[in-house]
Design a protein around this motif. Structure first.
Motif, mmCIF file in Angstrom:
data_model
loop_
_atom_site.group_PDB
_atom_site.id
_atom_site.type_symbol
_atom_site.label_atom_id
_atom_site.label_comp_id
_atom_site.label_asym_id
_atom_site.label_seq_id
_atom_site.Cartn_x
_atom_site.Cartn_y
_atom_site.Cartn_z
ATOM 1 N N VAL A 73 0.798 -1.216 0.000
ATOM 2 C CA VAL A 73 0.000 0.000 0.000
ATOM 3 C C VAL A 73 0.835 1.273 0.000
ATOM 4 O O VAL A 73 0.372 2.322 -0.451
ATOM 5 N N GLU B 279 1.283 2.387 -3.746
ATOM 6 C CA GLU B 279 0.086 2.345 -4.592
ATOM 7 C C GLU B 279 0.266 3.159 -5.875
ATOM 8 O O GLU B 279 -0.034 2.691 -6.968
ATOM 9 N N TRP C 135 -13.839 0.607 4.360
ATOM 10 C CA TRP C 135 -13.275 1.698 3.570
ATOM 11 C C TRP C 135 -11.826 1.411 3.162
ATOM 12 O O TRP C 135 -11.006 0.982 3.973
ATOM 13 N N LYS C 136 -11.555 1.620 1.920
ATOM 14 C CA LYS C 136 -10.201 1.561 1.385
ATOM 15 C C LYS C 136 -10.145 2.514 0.203
ATOM 16 O O LYS C 136 -11.004 2.484 -0.671
ATOM 17 N N ARG C 137 -9.137 3.371 0.187
ATOM 18 C CA ARG C 137 -8.991 4.308 -0.920
ATOM 19 C C ARG C 137 -8.859 3.538 -2.233
ATOM 20 O O ARG C 137 -8.174 2.519 -2.284
ATOM 21 N N GLU D 98 -4.605 -2.003 -4.108
ATOM 22 C CA GLU D 98 -4.932 -2.839 -2.956
ATOM 23 C C GLU D 98 -6.417 -3.163 -2.916
ATOM 24 O O GLU D 98 -6.812 -4.308 -2.637
ATOM 25 N N LEU D 99 -7.269 -2.181 -3.195
ATOM 26 C CA LEU D 99 -8.705 -2.423 -3.198
ATOM 27 C C LEU D 99 -9.077 -3.413 -4.303
ATOM 28 O O LEU D 99 -9.975 -4.241 -4.136
ATOM 29 N N TRP E 103 -8.427 -6.719 -2.897
ATOM 30 C CA TRP E 103 -9.478 -7.030 -1.924
ATOM 31 C C TRP E 103 -10.724 -7.572 -2.624
ATOM 32 O O TRP E 103 -11.321 -8.556 -2.185
ATOM 33 N N LEU F 55 -19.118 -1.019 -0.772
ATOM 34 C CA LEU F 55 -17.864 -0.497 -0.248
ATOM 35 C C LEU F 55 -18.183 0.592 0.761
ATOM 36 O O LEU F 55 -18.866 1.573 0.432
ATOM 37 N N HIS G 96 -18.376 4.533 0.163
ATOM 38 C CA HIS G 96 -17.947 4.683 -1.237
ATOM 39 C C HIS G 96 -19.061 4.390 -2.235
ATOM 40 O O HIS G 96 -19.535 5.294 -2.900
ATOM 41 N N GLU H 264 -8.405 10.763 5.757
ATOM 42 C CA GLU H 264 -8.718 10.037 4.522
ATOM 43 C C GLU H 264 -9.237 10.994 3.454
ATOM 44 O O GLU H 264 -8.879 10.885 2.275
#
Length: 700
Positions: free
Chosen positions: A102, A105, A173-175, A179-180, A183, A199, A202, A413
Motif C-alpha cells: 500500500v 500504490e 473503507w479503502k482508498r 490494494e482495493l 481485496w 464499499l 464509497h 482520509e
C-alpha cells in the motif's frame, strides 16, 4: 432517496431489440449510457463500467482477453467508444508480481500504460484494478444515493446483511487503487455466490457474465435499497424534523439574488467564479431541518462527493422567519474568512511532506436556511454539477441519519484523496482556461445581428452570456442557436425593455440568480429613425432618447451597483454609432441620442475607475447584415436620403468608407471582445470606430 420523487424506483430501460447484434464493446457502451442517464444511479463523472472481451491481437493475430473500462475523467452517461481504455488482461494480471504494497500504490498507475491494447490513447483510471481483478466479464461500479446511504451509516455492514443477505457483500473503507482491486478479487473468490459488494463510504460493485444481466442486477440492487429505505423511514422525522419554514419561491430567488454577487466578490480573488442556485425539494428539506448544521459539519462521505464540493459546506447565517438580508450580508465576510481559516487549518493538520500546495480555501457550497443552496466554481457546468453532487450527499445523509447514524469520511482520509498526487496530476493536465473563463456578460439587444454576434464571440472565449431583448420570439431563437453551439449551461435570456426601470432591475436580479453576478455589460439595444427635423415628432425624439440614452443609463446604473458590490472590477461597453461623432442628414434624433450615449460613457469611465470598472465605446457604421434596425422603415428612409435602393445601399456605404469595405456584425463583436478582455485592461473612456474609415468620425 432520489433527486427526483422520493422513493421512486428505477426503470429497467434495456431494449432487447436495440441491443440485438451489438458487439461486446457496443453493449458496454449501451449499458454505461443507460446507467449514467439517471442521477440516482451515479452523478456526472462518477462510477465506472467494464467488460472483458475476447479480441484479435493486432500484433500477433491471436485471440486475447481485453479489459474495456471507462477511461480517466470520463462520464458513463455521455461516454462514447473512444472514452474507454483498453488493456491486455494478461499484462494486468502480471502487475500483481510488481506490487510492493500500500505504500507504493501510486507507482502502479504508472504501469497501466504498459498494458495498453491496440495503442489506445485513452488513459486508464486508478479504478482499473478494481475491474480487472473481479473474475467476472461485466462489472458495474456505481454511486447510488440509496447504496451510499447504507455505506455511510455507522452500522453499514449489518445493514448490508439485513437488506441483501449474502447476495451482496461488504468491504470496509479503502482508498481506490491496487490494494482495493486485490481485496475485491479475494472477496469474489471467497464468496462465489455473491453478486456484488457495498464499499463502506464509497459505493456499489455488481458483476455478471453478460451485459444485460449486469445492468439488470445493478438496477435491481438499487431498487431494493430504495424500497427498504422507503419502508424504514416512513413516519420518521427527516433531518431531525423541521426547524425552518421555506420562503415562497419568489422570495427565495430574491434573497439568492442579493447574496450571490456578494459571495462571488469574496471568493473570486484568485479566479472569477460562476454561481448556481438550487432550491429543489431535497435541498429545501435539508436546509430547513433541525439537524442540518450538525450533519453538514460532519462532511460528505463518498470521495466523488467531496472532490466536487470540498469536505463540508458553509452554512449562511439567515433566519427565514425574520428575514434580514442586510444583516446576513454583514455577516458574510467574517463567515467566508472563517471558512478560509478553518480550511487552511485542515490543510496544515493533514498535509504530508510531498502534498500539493494549498488550493483555493473558499467554500464551494453555501447552505441558506429557508432559501436553498448556492454553489460557486470556475465555470457554470462545474458549479451546477457541484450542486448536484451535494444534493446526492444530502440524499445520503437523509437516509443514513434516519435509519442509523450518518458517518462522514475521516478527515485524514478525505485530505489524502483531495490532495492525492494522482488527483493533482489530473488537475495539472487540464487545459488552460480561456480568456473570459469565469466571466459573466449581459448583451442588450441580444437577439439582433450585432448582439448575437457579440454573444457568440464572448461565449467562444469561455464567458457565460445573458441575452436581453424586448423581442421574446427573436430572443428564444437566438438563445437556441447559441446554446446549440456552446451548451445550455452558459446561455440564458431575460426579456428586457431598457426604458423600463423595474424591468432592468428585475433583469439583474435574474442574472445574479442564474450566474452569480456580472462582469461584462454590452449595451447594444437600439432603434434608428430618419426624418428631416421639421418632420421629427416629439414622440420620435423622445423614443430615441428613451432607448439610446435613458436605456443605456438604466442598464449601466444597475450594473454599477452589482459591480461595486462584487468589488472585482468589470467592463461596460456601449455600442454607439459613427453618427454619435459625425452628423448625418435627416437623423437629428438618432444622432443626438447616440452623442448622449457616448458622453454618458465618458462620465461613467470617470466614476467607475476607482472600482476597476472600465467603460468604453464601440462605434459601428452601416452594419446592414443581420441588424434588426435595417429591416424596417429605417432602411427605406436611408435609401431615400442617399437616392438609392435597398440593394444599392450597402454598396454605397462600402464605397463611402475610406477602406472600401463592408462592416459586419462580427467586426463589431471583435472590437467589443477587445474591450471585454484583459487585452484592454489599461483602457477606459475610449472609443473604437468600426466603420471602415470615416474622416468625420475621427475622434481627434
Amino acid at each position: 432517496m432520489s433527486t427526483q420523487e422520493a422513493g421512486s424506483r428505477l426503470t429497467n430501460l434495456w431494449d432487447k431489440a436495440r441491443a440485438a447484434g451489438m458487439s461486446e464493446p457496443e453493449l458496454l457502451l449501451y449499458r454505461s449510457n443507460l446507467l449514467g442517464s439517471d442521477k440516482r444511479v451515479t452523478n456526472y463523472g462518477g462510477g465506472n463500467t467494464s467488460a472483458k472481451v475476447m479480441q484479435k491481437d493486432p500484433l500477433t493475430g491471436e485471440t486475447v482477453e481485453v479489459l474495456w473500462v471507462k477511461g480517466s475523467g470520463g462520464d458513463v452517461g455521455t461516454i462514447r467508444m473512444d472514452g474507454f481504455a483498453t488493456l491486455y488482461m494478461d499484462k494486468l494480471r502480471a502487475l500483481k508480481g510488481l506490487y510492493r504494497g500500500v505504500d507504493f500504490e501510486d507507482e502502479m498507475v504508472g504501469y497501466l500504460p504498459h498494458c495498453t491494447f491496440n495503442l489506445n490513447a485513452r488513459a486508464a483510471s486508478i479504478d482499473t484494478p478494481l475491474h480487472a481483478y473481479v473474475p467476472k466479464k461485466h462489472v458495474d461500479h456505481m454511486h447510488p444515493d440509496a447504496i451510499i446511504a447504507i455505506a455511510a451509516s455507522a452500522n453499514s455492514k449489518a445493514l448490508t446483511q439485513q437488506i441483501f443477505g449474502g447476495e451482496i457483500g461488504w468491504l470496509p473503507w479503502k482508498r481506490p487503487g491496487f490494494e482495493l482491486g486485490l481485496w475485491l478479487e479475494t472477496f469474489c473468490l471467497e464468496n462465489p455466490q455473491a453478486k456484488g459488494v457495498v464499499l463502506e463510504s464509497h459505493g456499489l460493485f455488481t458483476w455478471a457474465d453478460d451485459a444485460e444481466s449486469c445492468y439488470g442486477l445493478t438496477v435491481d440492487v438499487i431498487n431494493r435499497a430504495i424500497a427498504w429505505f422507503e419502508t424504514e423511514t416512513a413516519g420518521k422525522a427527516i433531518f431531525g424534523g423541521e426547524r425552518h419554514k421555506a420562503l415562497a419561491a419568489r422570495e427565495r430567488r430574491a434573497v439568492a439574488a442579493r447574496l450571490m454577487p456578494a459571495i462571488r466578490g469574496m471568493v473570486s480573488e484568485e479566479a472569477h467564479m460562476v454561481g448556481h442556485f438550487d432550491d429543489s425539494d431535497a435541498v429545501l428539506q435539508f436546509v430547513c431541518g433541525k439537524d442540518m448544521e450538525a450533519l453538514a459539519a460532519l462532511g460528505t462521505s463518498c470521495p466523488d462527493h467531496f472532490l466536487r464540493t470540498k469536505i463540508r459546506p458553509l452554512v449562511v447565517d439567515f433566519d427565514p422567519a425574520k428575514p434580514d438580508v442586510a444583516a446576513t450580508l454583514e455577516s458574510l465576510k467574517p463567515a467566508v474568512e472563517g471558512y478560509r481559516k478553518d480550511y487552511a487549518a485542515y490543510y496544515d493538520r493533514c498535509k504530508h511532506a510531498d502534498s500539493p500546495a494549498l488550493r483555493d480555501p473558499n467554500a464551494i457550497v453555501y447552505l441558506v436556511p429557508g432559501v436553498g443552496m448556492i454553489t460557486f466554481a470556475k465555470d457554470k457546468a462545474t458549479a451546477r454539477i457541484s450542486g448536484e453532487f451535494y444534493t446526492n450527499a444530502i440524499n445520503v445523509m437523509r437516509g443514513a441519519s434516519t435509519v442509523s447514524t450518518y458517518v462522514g469520511l475521516p478527515e485524514q482520509e478525505a485530505f489524502d484523496i483531495e490532495y492525492w498526487l494522482l488527483e493533482e496530476a489530473k488537475l495539472q493536465r487540464m487545459p488552460k482556461p480561456k480568456s473570459l473563463a469565469g466571466r459573466i456578460a449581459v448583451v442588450t439587444g441580444g437577439a439582433g445581428g450585432i448582439g448575437s454576434a457579440t454573444a457568440a464571440r464572448l461565449l467562444s472565449e469561455g464567458a457565460c452570456v445573458v441575452l436581453a431583448d424586448i423581442d421574446e420570439t427573436a430572443l428564444a431563437s437566438a438563445a437556441d442557436n447559441l446554446a446549440g453551439r456552446h451548451g445550455k449551461d452558459v446561455v440564458r435570456t431575460v426579456q428586457m425593455n431598457v426604458t423600463d426601470e423595474a424591468a432592468v432591475i428585475a433583469a439583474y436580479a435574474e442574472i445574479a440568480v442564474e450566474f452569480g453576478g456580472i462582469d461584462i455589460v454590452v449595451s447594444n439595444a437600439g432603434i434608428a429613425s430618419s426624418a428631416p427635423v421639421e418632420e421629427t415628432s416629439l414622440e420620435l425624439w423622445n423614443r430615441n432618447l428613451a432607448i439610446l440614452s435613458t436605456g443605456y443609463f438604466l442598464v449601466a446604473r444597475e450594473a454599477f451597483k452589482v459591480l461595486r458590490q462584487q468589488a472585482i472590477g468589470g467592463s461596460v461597453i456601449f455600442i454607439a454609432s459613427k453618427n454619435g461623432l459625425a452628423a448625418s442628414p435627416n437623423a437629428s434624433a438618432y444622432c443626438t441620442a447616440k452623442a448622449s450615449e457616448i458622453h454618458l460613457a465618458r462620465c461613467l469611465a470617470l466614476e467607475g475607475a476607482d472600482a476597476g470598472i472600465r467603460v468604453n465605446v464601440v462605434n459601428p457604421d452601416a452594419v446592414l447584415r443581420g441588424s434588426k434596425i435595417w429591416s424596417g422603415e429605417w432602411l427605406d428612409q436611408r435609401a431615400s436620403t442617399y437616392k438609392t435602393d435597398k440593394e444599392g445601399l450597402e454598396e454605397m456605404y462600402r464605397q463611402r468608407s475610406m477602406l472600401k469595405r463592408s462592416v459586419l456584425p462580427e467586426d463589431v463583436a471583435e472590437a467589443t471582445y477587445f474591450f471585454a478582455s484583459e487585452a484592454s485592461s489599461k483602457s477606459t473612456g475610449n472609443i473604437i470606430n468600426v466603420d471602415a474609415g470615416n474622416v468625420q468620425a475621427f475622434t481627434r
